[in-house]
Write an enzyme that holds these catalytic residues in place. Structure first.
Site, PDB file in Angstrom:
ATOM      1  N   SER A 120      41.316  34.712  47.236  1.00 21.15           N
ATOM      2  CA  SER A 120      39.907  34.364  47.140  1.00 21.15           C
ATOM      3  C   SER A 120      39.011  35.384  47.827  1.00 21.15           C
ATOM      4  O   SER A 120      39.394  36.020  48.812  1.00 21.15           O
ATOM      5  CB  SER A 120      39.696  32.990  47.789  1.00 21.15           C
ATOM      6  OG  SER A 120      38.318  32.668  47.880  1.00 21.15           O
ATOM      7  N   TYR A 142      33.724  35.687  43.847  1.00 25.16           N
ATOM      8  CA  TYR A 142      32.499  34.903  43.843  1.00 25.16           C
ATOM      9  C   TYR A 142      31.325  35.867  43.741  1.00 25.16           C
ATOM     10  O   TYR A 142      31.326  36.928  44.373  1.00 25.16           O
ATOM     11  CB  TYR A 142      32.367  34.080  45.132  1.00 25.16           C
ATOM     12  CG  TYR A 142      33.138  32.787  45.146  1.00 25.16           C
ATOM     13  CD1 TYR A 142      32.927  31.821  44.170  1.00 25.16           C
ATOM     14  CD2 TYR A 142      34.064  32.524  46.152  1.00 25.16           C
ATOM     15  CE1 TYR A 142      33.628  30.627  44.195  1.00 25.16           C
ATOM     16  CE2 TYR A 142      34.755  31.323  46.183  1.00 25.16           C
ATOM     17  CZ  TYR A 142      34.532  30.384  45.190  1.00 25.16           C
ATOM     18  OH  TYR A 142      35.223  29.191  45.218  1.00 25.16           O
ATOM     19  N   THR A 168      34.746  33.460  39.311  1.00 24.61           N
ATOM     20  CA  THR A 168      34.443  32.031  39.305  1.00 24.61           C
ATOM     21  C   THR A 168      32.963  31.849  39.025  1.00 24.61           C
ATOM     22  O   THR A 168      32.122  32.396  39.736  1.00 24.61           O
ATOM     23  CB  THR A 168      34.817  31.391  40.653  1.00 24.61           C
ATOM     24  OG1 THR A 168      36.226  31.528  40.853  1.00 24.61           O
ATOM     25  CG2 THR A 168      34.452  29.917  40.679  1.00 24.61           C
ATOM     26  N   LYS A 245      36.680  31.796  35.320  1.00 21.41           N
ATOM     27  CA  LYS A 245      37.124  30.478  35.774  1.00 21.41           C
ATOM     28  C   LYS A 245      35.931  29.546  35.964  1.00 21.41           C
ATOM     29  O   LYS A 245      34.941  29.921  36.587  1.00 21.41           O
ATOM     30  CB  LYS A 245      37.885  30.607  37.093  1.00 21.41           C
ATOM     31  CG  LYS A 245      38.380  29.292  37.685  1.00 21.41           C
ATOM     32  CD  LYS A 245      39.202  29.551  38.945  1.00 21.41           C
ATOM     33  CE  LYS A 245      39.674  28.268  39.588  1.00 21.41           C
ATOM     34  NZ  LYS A 245      38.585  27.549  40.270  1.00 21.41           N
ATOM     35  N   HIS A 269      36.766  22.836  38.929  1.00 22.66           N
ATOM     36  CA  HIS A 269      36.883  23.240  40.330  1.00 22.66           C
ATOM     37  C   HIS A 269      37.575  22.160  41.156  1.00 22.66           C
ATOM     38  O   HIS A 269      37.232  21.912  42.315  1.00 22.66           O
ATOM     39  CB  HIS A 269      35.497  23.554  40.921  1.00 22.66           C
ATOM     40  CG  HIS A 269      35.507  24.636  41.967  1.00 22.66           C
ATOM     41  ND1 HIS A 269      35.183  25.943  41.704  1.00 22.66           N
ATOM     42  CD2 HIS A 269      35.827  24.604  43.284  1.00 22.66           C
ATOM     43  CE1 HIS A 269      35.262  26.660  42.799  1.00 22.66           C
ATOM     44  NE2 HIS A 269      35.679  25.869  43.783  1.00 22.66           N
TER      45      HIS A 269
END
Length: 373
Positions: A120, A142, A168, A245, A269
């Protein structure tokens, strides 16, 4: 034998977990209550969180008989190459909350199992260290307010050898996670957003009663107005497979395919964003039909075992992302716990393939399903 408390299976003392859900009780026993809530909780009334499990349980798979299948291979093709299972470890933030070894332990377990590990943006270990641990590593991005920092993160991930990028798109703001707000949840000092420059996660450590510090932090650094133009910019800069995603509407899946992505990840999510969102698996067939063979389709949210992987394959997915159960296993036993969970998943999937008359995951995509049993 496992004992049952409130309908949830829990292993007896000293017993090895018999299914992935067994790791939940083990994790809850060792984690601080606020950390358990951070991992276990959803947004709002947790309607979407509950819907994921209920919808998967309603998917019945019609097994084929007299197929002559004695052994089954679990190998599959995922974005970036072949994997030992049609499974990747979902991107999950701040894994040192669960265990001191955090991302390094879970990434090592994924490498041993032969499945990709998605690190992540909010990893508590730098992407370079995770990638150096070996195995196939994807980088989850992100979108941040600072475009230069987005570009830097992408360059770092590619430089570290990440085999794919997962952007994402369902977090313009963090969902209202009421457990975290009620707990006044904040990161402890030893857990940081290690991929961000120093000081960029200060807000995540400032506990305030009735407020989630993690939500305050993401509100300050995440860009709320990401657009298709941003995705085009990312596609142009990304030479490795690109996954999007957070797709639930088939129209968005088609636009993503038009933009040249390699895969869409159908995901709500894990029930942690829009609480009115549908269960991910309930819209999976629509997305598969809409994109056809133009890009791969993966399922995320609610997967709890090998039978769920079979369900996703039978509904047309190329594979799944697995999240919370691996955090439970990490909390319960570090790398060894995560490896045990992935080995159990592999055994469950192998049995499910044989029971359904399928020699491999590709064959499972030809199975028929019924909704509602």
């Amino acid at each position: 034998m496992a004992e049952r408390t409130g309908g949830t299976p829990t292993p007896t003392a000293g017993a090895a977990p018999a299914c992935l859900d067994d790791f939940a009780a083990l994790a809850r026993a060792v984690l601080p209550a606020d950390v358990w809530d951070y991992v276990d909780g959803g947004s709002g009334a947790e309607t979407a969180l509950a819907a994921n499990r209920a919808a998967l349980d309603r998917v019945a798979v019609l097994p084929r008989m007299l197929a002559g299948v004695e052994e089954a291979s679990t190998e599959a093709v995922l974005p970036g190459g072949r994997a030992a299972l049609p499974v990747a470890v979902a991107p999950m933030a701040y894994q040192r909350l669960l265990h001191p070894d955090g991302e390094l332990a879970l990434a090592a377990a994924a490498a041993a199992a032969g499945v990709p590990y998605a690190v992540s943006t909010l990893s508590s270990t730098p992407v370079e260290e995770v990638a150096a641990a070996g195995g196939t590593v994807w980088f989850q991005l992100y979108w941040l307010r600072d475009r230069a920092l987005v570009a830097d993160l992408l360059d770092r991930a590619l430089g570290a050898g990440c085999a794919a990028v997962v952007v994402t798109v369902d977090v313009p703001v963090l969902g209202r996670r009421l457990r975290d707000a009620r707990n006044g949840f904040a990161l402890p000092p030893h857990v940081t957003a290690a991929n961000l420059p120093g000081g960029r996660d200060d807000l995540a450590h400032r506990g305030t009663p009735g407020v989630s510090a993690v939500a305050v932090h993401t509100g300050a650094v995440f860009a709320p107005a990401v657009s298709w133009a941003d995705l085009a910019w990312l596609r142009e800069r990304t030479p490795v497979p690109l996954l999007v995603k957070g797709i639930l509407d088939a129209r968005d899946a088609v636009r993503a395919a038009d933009a040249g992505v390699d895969a869409v990840v159908v995901s709500n999510h894990g029930g942690r964003q829009l609480d009115a969102a549908p269960a991910s698996v309930s819209v999976l067939p629509e997305v598969v039909d809409a994109v056809g063979e133009r890009c791969a389709v993966l399922l995320d949210s609610g997967v709890r075992g090998g039978v769920d992987v079979l369900r996703a394959l039978a509904l047309g997915a190329s594979g799944v992302l697995l999240g919370r159960p691996l955090l439970w296993a990490l909390a319960a036993g570090g790398r060894a716990g995560a490896q045990a969970a992935l080995a159990l998943l592999a055994a469950e999937l192998r049995d499910a393939l044989i029971l359904s008359g399928c020699p491999d995951p590709a064959a499972a995509r030809g199975l028929r399903t019924r909704i509602g049993g």
